[in-house]
Design a protein around this motif. Structure first.
Motif, PDB file in Angstrom:
ATOM      1  N   LYS A 115     -15.966   3.559  -4.434  1.00 28.66           N
ATOM      2  CA  LYS A 115     -15.890   4.874  -5.066  1.00 28.66           C
ATOM      3  C   LYS A 115     -17.190   5.205  -5.803  1.00 28.66           C
ATOM      4  O   LYS A 115     -17.509   6.367  -6.032  1.00 28.66           O
ATOM      5  N   HIS A 116     -17.918   4.151  -6.169  1.00 24.93           N
ATOM      6  CA  HIS A 116     -19.204   4.304  -6.855  1.00 24.93           C
ATOM      7  C   HIS A 116     -20.109   3.192  -6.348  1.00 24.93           C
ATOM      8  O   HIS A 116     -19.703   2.028  -6.285  1.00 24.93           O
ATOM      9  N   VAL A 117     -21.335   3.533  -5.973  1.00 24.28           N
ATOM     10  CA  VAL A 117     -22.260   2.531  -5.462  1.00 24.28           C
ATOM     11  C   VAL A 117     -23.569   2.581  -6.246  1.00 24.28           C
ATOM     12  O   VAL A 117     -24.024   3.651  -6.656  1.00 24.28           O
ATOM     13  N   VAL A 118     -24.145   1.398  -6.468  1.00 22.81           N
ATOM     14  CA  VAL A 118     -25.457   1.291  -7.099  1.00 22.81           C
ATOM     15  C   VAL A 118     -26.454   0.802  -6.052  1.00 22.81           C
ATOM     16  O   VAL A 118     -26.220  -0.217  -5.395  1.00 22.81           O
ATOM     17  N   VAL A 119     -27.545   1.544  -5.902  1.00 18.26           N
ATOM     18  CA  VAL A 119     -28.603   1.186  -4.957  1.00 18.26           C
ATOM     19  C   VAL A 119     -29.883   0.968  -5.747  1.00 18.26           C
ATOM     20  O   VAL A 119     -30.339   1.862  -6.464  1.00 18.26           O
ATOM     21  N   THR A 120     -30.461  -0.215  -5.620  1.00 18.75           N
ATOM     22  CA  THR A 120     -31.713  -0.509  -6.292  1.00 18.75           C
ATOM     23  C   THR A 120     -32.745  -0.950  -5.261  1.00 18.75           C
ATOM     24  O   THR A 120     -32.504  -0.875  -4.057  1.00 18.75           O
ATOM     25  N   SER A 121     -33.899  -1.396  -5.721  1.00 18.43           N
ATOM     26  CA  SER A 121     -34.940  -1.832  -4.786  1.00 18.43           C
ATOM     27  C   SER A 121     -35.916  -2.762  -5.488  1.00 18.43           C
ATOM     28  O   SER A 121     -35.951  -2.855  -6.719  1.00 18.43           O
ATOM     29  N   VAL A 122     -36.712  -3.430  -4.680  1.00 13.76           N
ATOM     30  CA  VAL A 122     -37.883  -4.117  -5.192  1.00 13.76           C
ATOM     31  C   VAL A 122     -38.951  -3.072  -5.495  1.00 13.76           C
ATOM     32  O   VAL A 122     -38.842  -1.919  -5.065  1.00 13.76           O
ATOM     33  N   ASP A 123     -39.982  -3.439  -6.240  1.00 17.19           N
ATOM     34  CA  ASP A 123     -41.145  -2.560  -6.389  1.00 17.19           C
ATOM     35  C   ASP A 123     -41.930  -2.583  -5.089  1.00 17.19           C
ATOM     36  O   ASP A 123     -42.164  -3.656  -4.511  1.00 17.19           O
ATOM     37  N   ARG A 124     -42.334  -1.400  -4.623  1.00 13.77           N
ATOM     38  CA  ARG A 124     -43.132  -1.302  -3.405  1.00 13.77           C
ATOM     39  C   ARG A 124     -44.411  -0.522  -3.712  1.00 13.77           C
ATOM     40  O   ARG A 124     -44.608   0.609  -3.272  1.00 13.77           O
ATOM     41  N   ALA A 141     -27.705   9.349   3.512  1.00 14.52           N
ATOM     42  CA  ALA A 141     -26.884   8.645   4.503  1.00 14.52           C
ATOM     43  C   ALA A 141     -25.515   8.275   3.922  1.00 14.52           C
ATOM     44  O   ALA A 141     -24.483   8.389   4.600  1.00 14.52           O
ATOM     45  N   ILE A 142     -25.503   7.835   2.673  1.00 12.96           N
ATOM     46  CA  ILE A 142     -24.223   7.507   2.028  1.00 12.96           C
ATOM     47  C   ILE A 142     -23.361   8.761   1.900  1.00 12.96           C
ATOM     48  O   ILE A 142     -22.149   8.730   2.146  1.00 12.96           O
ATOM     49  N   ARG A 143     -23.980   9.866   1.536  1.00 16.24           N
ATOM     50  CA  ARG A 143     -23.225  11.121   1.374  1.00 16.24           C
ATOM     51  C   ARG A 143     -22.561  11.553   2.674  1.00 16.24           C
ATOM     52  O   ARG A 143     -21.453  12.101   2.662  1.00 16.24           O
ATOM     53  N   VAL A 144     -23.231  11.317   3.802  1.00 13.98           N
ATOM     54  CA  VAL A 144     -22.668  11.698   5.095  1.00 13.98           C
ATOM     55  C   VAL A 144     -21.425  10.866   5.405  1.00 13.98           C
ATOM     56  O   VAL A 144     -20.390  11.393   5.827  1.00 13.98           O
ATOM     57  N   GLN A 145     -21.512   9.555   5.198  1.00  9.78           N
ATOM     58  CA  GLN A 145     -20.404   8.668   5.577  1.00  9.78           C
ATOM     59  C   GLN A 145     -19.328   8.549   4.496  1.00  9.78           C
ATOM     60  O   GLN A 145     -18.162   8.308   4.813  1.00  9.78           O
ATOM     61  N   PRO A 147     -18.586  10.917   1.498  1.00 11.34           N
ATOM     62  CA  PRO A 147     -18.896  12.079   0.652  1.00 11.34           C
ATOM     63  C   PRO A 147     -18.253  12.045  -0.724  1.00 11.34           C
ATOM     64  O   PRO A 147     -18.733  12.728  -1.638  1.00 11.34           O
ATOM     65  N   MET A 148     -17.202  11.270  -0.919  1.00 12.52           N
ATOM     66  CA  MET A 148     -16.538  11.203  -2.216  1.00 12.52           C
ATOM     67  C   MET A 148     -17.075  10.079  -3.107  1.00 12.52           C
ATOM     68  O   MET A 148     -16.644   9.928  -4.253  1.00 12.52           O
ATOM     69  N   THR A 149     -17.998   9.299  -2.587  1.00 14.58           N
ATOM     70  CA  THR A 149     -18.564   8.191  -3.353  1.00 14.58           C
ATOM     71  C   THR A 149     -19.681   8.689  -4.272  1.00 14.58           C
ATOM     72  O   THR A 149     -20.603   9.366  -3.814  1.00 14.58           O
ATOM     73  N   SER A 150     -19.601   8.357  -5.554  1.00  9.37           N
ATOM     74  CA  SER A 150     -20.693   8.696  -6.475  1.00  9.37           C
ATOM     75  C   SER A 150     -21.810   7.667  -6.301  1.00  9.37           C
ATOM     76  O   SER A 150     -21.567   6.502  -6.016  1.00  9.37           O
ATOM     77  N   ILE A 151     -23.043   8.135  -6.466  1.00  7.23           N
ATOM     78  CA  ILE A 151     -24.206   7.312  -6.149  1.00  7.23           C
ATOM     79  C   ILE A 151     -25.105   7.162  -7.367  1.00  7.23           C
ATOM     80  O   ILE A 151     -25.528   8.143  -7.983  1.00  7.23           O
ATOM     81  N   GLU A 152     -25.394   5.912  -7.691  1.00  7.60           N
ATOM     82  CA  GLU A 152     -26.306   5.575  -8.787  1.00  7.60           C
ATOM     83  C   GLU A 152     -27.511   4.853  -8.197  1.00  7.60           C
ATOM     84  O   GLU A 152     -27.344   3.896  -7.435  1.00  7.60           O
ATOM     85  N   VAL A 153     -28.708   5.315  -8.519  1.00  9.34           N
ATOM     86  CA  VAL A 153     -29.905   4.629  -8.043  1.00  9.34           C
ATOM     87  C   VAL A 153     -30.640   4.016  -9.221  1.00  9.34           C
ATOM     88  O   VAL A 153     -30.826   4.654 -10.261  1.00  9.34           O
ATOM     89  N   LEU A 154     -31.028   2.773  -9.064  1.00 12.34           N
ATOM     90  CA  LEU A 154     -31.810   2.048 -10.062  1.00 12.34           C
ATOM     91  C   LEU A 154     -33.202   1.881  -9.474  1.00 12.34           C
ATOM     92  O   LEU A 154     -33.437   1.029  -8.621  1.00 12.34           O
ATOM     93  N   ARG A 172     -30.338  14.425  -5.309  1.00  9.24           N
ATOM     94  CA  ARG A 172     -29.239  14.590  -6.267  1.00  9.24           C
ATOM     95  C   ARG A 172     -28.361  13.339  -6.443  1.00  9.24           C
ATOM     96  O   ARG A 172     -27.139  13.381  -6.241  1.00  9.24           O
ATOM     97  N   PRO A 173     -28.945  12.219  -6.868  1.00 10.10           N
ATOM     98  CA  PRO A 173     -28.096  11.079  -7.213  1.00 10.10           C
ATOM     99  C   PRO A 173     -27.257  11.423  -8.441  1.00 10.10           C
ATOM    100  O   PRO A 173     -27.696  12.174  -9.314  1.00 10.10           O
ATOM    101  N   ASP A 174     -26.066  10.888  -8.507  1.00  9.80           N
ATOM    102  CA  ASP A 174     -25.205  11.163  -9.659  1.00  9.80           C
ATOM    103  C   ASP A 174     -25.767  10.531 -10.932  1.00  9.80           C
ATOM    104  O   ASP A 174     -25.620  11.080 -12.023  1.00  9.80           O
ATOM    105  N   VAL A 175     -26.401   9.368 -10.768  1.00 11.50           N
ATOM    106  CA  VAL A 175     -27.021   8.678 -11.904  1.00 11.50           C
ATOM    107  C   VAL A 175     -28.396   8.186 -11.496  1.00 11.50           C
ATOM    108  O   VAL A 175     -28.547   7.547 -10.450  1.00 11.50           O
TER     109      VAL A 175
END
Length: 311
Positions: A115-124, A141-145, A147-154, A172-175
Motif C-alpha cells: 500500500k506504501h513503497v519506499v524507493v531509495t538509491s545509491v549515490d550516482r 512505472a509503479i503508478r501504472v501497475q 495506482p493506489m500505492t503511495s510512493i516515497e522516494v529517499l 509527484r512522489p507522495d513523500v
C-alpha cells in the motif's frame, strides 16, 4: 581504487585495530529473521533481480519489515560513488543503469501487495542527472501497475546536478525523503562527499516544487553530536518546511566505519521526539531502531491524518 583513494584522503575511515565496537544494550537487540513471510519477500526480491537497502545497509529491522513484505527498493545498482563513513553499502564505480529496473520494481511492488513503497538509491555522481530521471521512471512505472500505492522516494543530494530535484518532483512522489544524517560539524568526517546546506536546500526546493507532497528527513545519533546541535538541525529543517523527522541510533557496521561514540537511551529519544513535535513537525519518529523507512506505511497514514487535522 575508489575506496583506497578515499581512505587515504580521509584517514579517520581507515581500519583501526584498537577500535572495538561497543556491545549493544538490551533495548537495541533484534531477533534473526526466520519467518516464512520473510523468506517469501526475499524470493520476490530475487525473482525480480532487485537490490534492497534493507540488505545492503545491514538494517537491524529487516526481519520485522520483510515479515510484513515491507522491502525498501534500492535502485541504480548496489555500488555507491561515495564512501560515507557510516554506511555499509559498498563503494566503487557503478555499472550502467538497468533500463528494465523501473518495470521490475513496479512488478515486485504489485506482487508484494504494498500500500506504501519506499524507493531509495545509491549515490550516482557518475550520471549527468545523478539518476533523477531513473527515479521518475520508477515512480511512473509503479503508478501504472499499482495506482493506489503511495510512493516515497529517499533520494541522494544530487550535488551539482542542476534540475535533478525538479525532474523527480515532476513525477509527484507522495513523500520526498532526503536524510541530513548528522549535524553540520560532523559532515567532514561522516559525510565527506556531501554538503549540509545543499541537502537542506534540496528539501526546501522539493516543497517549493510540489507543496501538496510531504517532505521528510532523518538523523542518526551516537556519532558525537550534542543535544543542542540536534535542536539546531530541527530548527533548520522546520525553516525548510520539512513535515516529517526520523531520529535513530547509529550502529557501527565494522571497525573501519565511523566510531560509535555512545548509545542514546530510549528516554533520551522520547525527549527528542517531544521537542521535535513542539517545534512543529507534523510527524516525528524517534527511537533506537528508527530508520528512514521503518513503519513507513503506517507513518504515512498518520502523516496525512496530521495534516488533515490542522486544515
Amino acid at each position: 581504487m575508489t575506496v583506497v583513494i578515499d581512505r587515504l584522503r580521509h584517514p579517520e575511515k581507515a581500519h583501526r585495530p584498537d577500535q572495538e565496537i561497543p556491545r549493544k544494550p538490551d533495548w537495541i537487540r533484534v531477533k534473526a529473521p526466520v519467518s516464512r513471510e520473510y523468506a517469501a519477500t526475499k524470493t520476490i526480491v530475487r525473482e525480480h533481480h532487485l537490490h534492497t537497502v534493507c540488505e545492503e545497509a545491514a538494517c537491524p529491522n529487516i526481519g520485522e519489515c520483510w515479515t510484513k513484505a515491507h522491502a525498501t527498493m534500492m535502485i541504480m545498482g548496489d555500488t555507491c560513488t561515495r564512501a560515507c563513513a557510516f554506511c555499509n553499502v559498498k563503494t566503487g564505480l557503478p555499472g550502467p543503469l538497468d533500463a528494465d529496473e523501473p518495470a521490475n520494481v513496479a512488478a515486485a511492488v504489485k506482487k508484494l501487495g504494498l500500500k506504501h513503497v519506499v524507493v531509495t538509491s545509491v549515490d550516482r555522481d557518475d550520471l549527468a542527472d545523478g539518476g533523477a530521471e531513473h527515479f521518475a521512471q520508477t515512480i511512473n512505472a509503479i503508478r501504472v501497475q499499482s495506482p493506489m500505492t503511495s510512493i516515497e522516494v529517499l533520494t541522494p543530494d544530487f550535488l551539482r546536478k542542476d534540475g535533478a530535484i525538479a525532474t523527480v518532483m515532476a513525477a509527484r512522489p507522495d513523500v520526498l525523503n532526503h536524510n541530513l544524517e548528522t549535524v553540520p560539524r560532523l559532515y567532514l568526517t561522516v559525510r565527506p562527499g556531501a554538503r549540509y546546506f545543499t541537502s537542506l536546500r534540496l528539501l526546501e526546493q522539493a516543497k517549493e516544487l510540489y507543496p501538496e507532497g510531504f517532505t521528510k528527513s532523518g538523523l542518526m545519533v551516537g556519532l558525537g553530536e550534542s543535544r543542542e546541535e540536534i535542536m539546531q538541525v530541527m530548527d533548520d529543517l522546520r525553516a525548510a518546511r520539512v513535515d516529517f523527522l526520523t531520529i535513530g541510533q547509529y550502529l557501527q557496521p565494522t571497525k573501519k566505519h565511523a566510531k560509535l561514540e555512545r548509545f542514546w537511551t530510549p528516554q533520551e529519544f522520547a525527549g527528542l521526539e517531544q521537542v521535535a513535535r513542539a517545534k512543529g513537525f507534523l510527524m516525528v519518529s524517534a527511537s533506537p531502531l528508527t530508520r528512514s523507512s521503518y513503519h513507513a506505511d503506517s507513518d504515512f497514514a498518520a502523516l496525512k491524518a496530521a495534516r488533515a487535522a490542522i486544515k
